[in-house]
Scaffold this motif. Structure first.
Motif, PDB file in Angstrom:
ATOM      1  N   ALA A  61       0.832  -1.206   0.000  1.00 51.81           N
ATOM      2  CA  ALA A  61       0.000   0.000   0.000  1.00 51.81           C
ATOM      3  C   ALA A  61       0.864   1.252   0.000  1.00 51.81           C
ATOM      4  N   HIS A  62       0.250   2.353  -0.385  1.00 54.91           N
ATOM      5  CA  HIS A  62       0.893   3.664  -0.315  1.00 54.91           C
ATOM      6  C   HIS A  62       0.251   4.532   0.766  1.00 54.91           C
ATOM      7  N   GLN A  63      -0.950   4.167   1.168  1.00 52.02           N
ATOM      8  CA  GLN A  63      -1.697   5.012   2.099  1.00 52.02           C
ATOM      9  C   GLN A  63      -2.623   4.137   2.949  1.00 52.02           C
ATOM     10  N   ALA A  64      -2.751   4.503   4.213  1.00 51.22           N
ATOM     11  CA  ALA A  64      -3.661   3.796   5.117  1.00 51.22           C
ATOM     12  C   ALA A  64      -4.458   4.825   5.908  1.00 51.22           C
ATOM     13  N   GLN A  65      -5.742   4.561   6.069  1.00 50.22           N
ATOM     14  CA  GLN A  65      -6.614   5.447   6.827  1.00 50.22           C
ATOM     15  C   GLN A  65      -7.252   4.649   7.962  1.00 50.22           C
ATOM     16  N   ILE A  66      -7.222   5.213   9.173  1.00 51.78           N
ATOM     17  CA  ILE A  66      -7.848   4.583  10.332  1.00 51.78           C
ATOM     18  C   ILE A  66      -8.896   5.541  10.880  1.00 51.78           C
ATOM     19  N   ASP A  67     -10.139   5.085  10.939  1.00 47.23           N
ATOM     20  CA  ASP A  67     -11.252   5.898  11.439  1.00 47.23           C
ATOM     21  C   ASP A  67     -11.760   5.314  12.748  1.00 47.23           C
ATOM     22  N   PHE A  68     -11.886   6.183  13.763  1.00 43.75           N
ATOM     23  CA  PHE A  68     -12.408   5.783  15.065  1.00 43.75           C
ATOM     24  C   PHE A  68     -13.790   6.414  15.247  1.00 43.75           C
ATOM     25  N   SER A  69     -14.746   5.617  15.680  1.00 42.85           N
ATOM     26  CA  SER A  69     -16.095   6.141  15.900  1.00 42.85           C
ATOM     27  C   SER A  69     -16.771   5.316  16.982  1.00 42.85           C
ATOM     28  N   GLU A  70     -17.884   5.825  17.475  1.00 40.93           N
ATOM     29  CA  GLU A  70     -18.656   5.089  18.472  1.00 40.93           C
ATOM     30  C   GLU A  70     -20.132   5.430  18.337  1.00 40.93           C
ATOM     31  N   THR A  71     -20.949   4.471  18.712  1.00 41.77           N
ATOM     32  CA  THR A  71     -22.390   4.671  18.754  1.00 41.77           C
ATOM     33  C   THR A  71     -22.845   4.478  20.189  1.00 41.77           C
ATOM     34  N   SER A  72     -24.133   4.450  20.390  1.00 39.56           N
ATOM     35  CA  SER A  72     -24.653   4.247  21.741  1.00 39.56           C
ATOM     36  C   SER A  72     -24.408   2.829  22.245  1.00 39.56           C
ATOM     37  N   THR A  73     -24.058   1.909  21.327  1.00 40.56           N
ATOM     38  CA  THR A  73     -23.923   0.511  21.726  1.00 40.56           C
ATOM     39  C   THR A  73     -22.511  -0.062  21.576  1.00 40.56           C
ATOM     40  N   HIS A  74     -21.651   0.558  20.749  1.00 40.35           N
ATOM     41  CA  HIS A  74     -20.352  -0.054  20.545  1.00 40.35           C
ATOM     42  C   HIS A  74     -19.301   0.960  20.095  1.00 40.35           C
ATOM     43  N   TYR A  75     -18.043   0.552  20.250  1.00 38.89           N
ATOM     44  CA  TYR A  75     -16.899   1.290  19.724  1.00 38.89           C
ATOM     45  C   TYR A  75     -16.487   0.629  18.409  1.00 38.89           C
ATOM     46  N   GLU A  76     -16.020   1.444  17.456  1.00 39.48           N
ATOM     47  CA  GLU A  76     -15.672   0.890  16.137  1.00 39.48           C
ATOM     48  C   GLU A  76     -14.395   1.518  15.594  1.00 39.48           C
ATOM     49  N   VAL A  77     -13.579   0.684  14.973  1.00 42.02           N
ATOM     50  CA  VAL A  77     -12.362   1.130  14.291  1.00 42.02           C
ATOM     51  C   VAL A  77     -12.366   0.529  12.892  1.00 42.02           C
ATOM     52  N   GLN A  78     -12.119   1.365  11.882  1.00 39.10           N
ATOM     53  CA  GLN A  78     -12.023   0.885  10.500  1.00 39.10           C
ATOM     54  C   GLN A  78     -10.640   1.223   9.956  1.00 39.10           C
ATOM     55  N   ILE A  79     -10.011   0.231   9.349  1.00 40.32           N
ATOM     56  CA  ILE A  79      -8.664   0.375   8.792  1.00 40.32           C
ATOM     57  C   ILE A  79      -8.757   0.100   7.298  1.00 40.32           C
ATOM     58  N   LEU A  80      -8.459   1.106   6.508  1.00 36.81           N
ATOM     59  CA  LEU A  80      -8.568   0.990   5.049  1.00 36.81           C
ATOM     60  C   LEU A  80      -7.224   1.304   4.411  1.00 36.81           C
ATOM     61  N   ASP A  81      -6.729   0.402   3.575  1.00 35.39           N
ATOM     62  CA  ASP A  81      -5.497   0.675   2.837  1.00 35.39           C
ATOM     63  C   ASP A  81      -5.775   0.586   1.341  1.00 35.39           C
ATOM     64  N   ASP A  82      -4.874   1.148   0.558  1.00 37.33           N
ATOM     65  CA  ASP A  82      -5.050   1.143  -0.899  1.00 37.33           C
ATOM     66  C   ASP A  82      -4.145   0.109  -1.558  1.00 37.33           C
ATOM     67  N   GLY A  83      -3.846  -0.958  -0.806  1.00 33.12           N
ATOM     68  CA  GLY A  83      -2.946  -1.984  -1.313  1.00 33.12           C
ATOM     69  C   GLY A  83      -3.625  -2.972  -2.233  1.00 33.12           C
ATOM     70  N   GLN A  84      -2.885  -4.024  -2.582  1.00 30.30           N
ATOM     71  CA  GLN A  84      -3.361  -4.995  -3.571  1.00 30.30           C
ATOM     72  C   GLN A  84      -3.348  -6.416  -3.018  1.00 30.30           C
ATOM     73  N   ALA A  85      -3.437  -6.548  -1.693  1.00 35.73           N
ATOM     74  CA  ALA A  85      -3.457  -7.893  -1.110  1.00 35.73           C
ATOM     75  C   ALA A  85      -4.680  -8.658  -1.606  1.00 35.73           C
ATOM     76  N   THR A  86      -4.485  -9.919  -1.915  1.00 33.53           N
ATOM     77  CA  THR A  86      -5.583 -10.726  -2.455  1.00 33.53           C
ATOM     78  C   THR A  86      -5.987 -11.861  -1.526  1.00 33.53           C
ATOM     79  N   ASN A  87      -5.081 -12.311  -0.666  1.00 35.86           N
ATOM     80  CA  ASN A  87      -5.377 -13.427   0.225  1.00 35.86           C
ATOM     81  C   ASN A  87      -5.418 -12.953   1.668  1.00 35.86           C
ATOM     82  N   PHE A  88      -6.536 -13.223   2.331  1.00 35.96           N
ATOM     83  CA  PHE A  88      -6.664 -12.826   3.731  1.00 35.96           C
ATOM     84  C   PHE A  88      -5.919 -13.799   4.649  1.00 35.96           C
ATOM     85  N   VAL A  89      -5.911 -15.067   4.282  1.00 29.66           N
ATOM     86  CA  VAL A  89      -5.303 -16.090   5.126  1.00 29.66           C
ATOM     87  C   VAL A  89      -4.171 -16.747   4.352  1.00 29.66           C
TER      88      VAL A  89
END
Length: 369
Positions: A299-327
């Protein structure tokens, strides 16, 4: 799935403003006088499609960026339309600002080579037009300075934002230092006091044999209470020593920088006020996720977003890479992240979207309040 790189993508939307000048370039071929005019009008449509694809489909940029650059270079070389090449000068330079510098060097070298070829062609084919060529604000000035100005502007924005994020993390570390001092004070004072109470209570229980029916029960309560309070102090101290999100990102931002990956975040300041246990849990998973980006995503860039609702905390990690296999064979990274969140009834989700890989982490508040 349509999530983007936040504020940076919003700035890229400003590139569409430049399309307001496209009709002026199209007018050069109107009214239609030959088949050549029809061809160039069709190529104007092709350019518009490529321009939108470059902005909207990052995964296709290896193809669309060179095509857009070569197409606008053709306008300059064969029709002496130097205005079309200004569009990639602004758009592509802005996008490449978040990539390693070698990509900009490749782009700007090709860009100026096309401009130079067009000028030489103009001098040979139409020397009379070359003599009267408008080397002014629109004629040659904008084609020459556009890529440099756009790249400098985008880099300054990225660097300023990264500096602000680093400053916030350092501020969190300063506050963290104060919490460490409190932890030491608790350990040195209350911890020792409770230990002494426990020892004295146990000793008194052995010595007071004359009225055990009246004293023993009270002393046992004191000893038990002391042990509970001592354990509470230890729990607090251990909690204060847990790694915060700011500390994790301060370390991981350096690792990403060494791998030439730009890190951008949203909601980080609010996340620094989440419960320590939640930060520590997310921090461990973030470390693993960022390690995967560095090792496998390209990847060349990664974005991490932190947010919360009334019921949970959430983190999203987004990259612009080309990975094809998760495992991957022999790798326990994904399973490890899933297990860490499962321990607190959280969720782990990983998927591909048109920008790269999106990892979503959630932890319910009711379990970790």
């Amino acid at each position: 799935m349509g999530k983007r790189f936040g504020w940076l993508h919003n700035l890229q939307w400003a590139s569409y403003v430049w399309l307001l000048y496209l009709p002026f370039s199209i007018m050069l071929y109107l009214p239609v006088k030959s088949n050549a005019d029809i061809l160039w009008l069709i190529l104007c449509g092709v350019f518009l499609v490529l321009y939108v694809l470059v902005s909207e489909v990052p995964s296709a940029r290896r193809l669309t960026i060179p095509l857009e650059l070569l197409l606008t270079g053709a306008f300059a070389i064969f029709t002496f339309n130097f205005y079309m090449i200004i569009f990639p000068g602004w758009q592509i330079s802005f996008i490449i600002a978040s990539y390693p510098r070698k990509y900009f060097h490749w782009f700007v070298g090709t860009y100026y080579a096309l401009v130079a070829i067009a000028l030489i062609q103009l001098g040979f084919v139409a020397p009379q037009d070359f003599a009267h060529f408008q080397i002014g604000m629109v004629g040659l000035f904008f084609p020459l300075v556009s890529p440099l100005v756009s790249y400098w502007f985008a880099r300054s924005i990225v660097q300023r934002r990264q500096l602000q994020q680093t400053n916030r993390r350092l501020e969190n570390l300063v506050r963290r230092g104060e919490r460490e001092r409190i932890a030491r004070d608790l350990h040195d004072t209350l911890g020792q006091s409770f230990s002494m109470i426990t020892l004295k209570a146990e000793l008194a229980q052995k010595l007071l044999q004359k009225a055990p029916d009246k004293v023993s029960g009270e002393l046992q309560d004191i000893a038990q209470t002391s042990r509970e309070n001592l354990q509470l102090v230890r729990t607090i101290v251990n909690g204060l020593h847990e790694e915060s999100i700011g500390e994790v990102l301060l370390t991981q931002a350096q690792n990403l920088a060494q791998a030439k990956v730009i890190l951008l975040t949203q909601g980080e300041e609010a996340a620094s006020n989440w419960p320590t246990a939640v930060q520590n849990r997310f921090g461990a998973v973030l470390t693993e996720a960022i390690t995967n980006i560095i090792r496998h995503a390209k990847a060349h860039q990664a974005q991490i977003d932190f947010s919360e609702t009334s019921t949970h905390y959430e983190v999203q990690i987004l990259d612009d890479g080309q990975a094809t296999n998760f495992v991957r064979a022999g790798s326990n990274g994904i399973k490890g992240m899933q297990a860490r969140l499962a321990e607190v009834k959280g969720n782990f989700d990983i998927s591909h979207n048109r920008q790269g890989t999106l990892v979503t982490l959630t932890i319910p508040k009711e379990v970790n309040s």
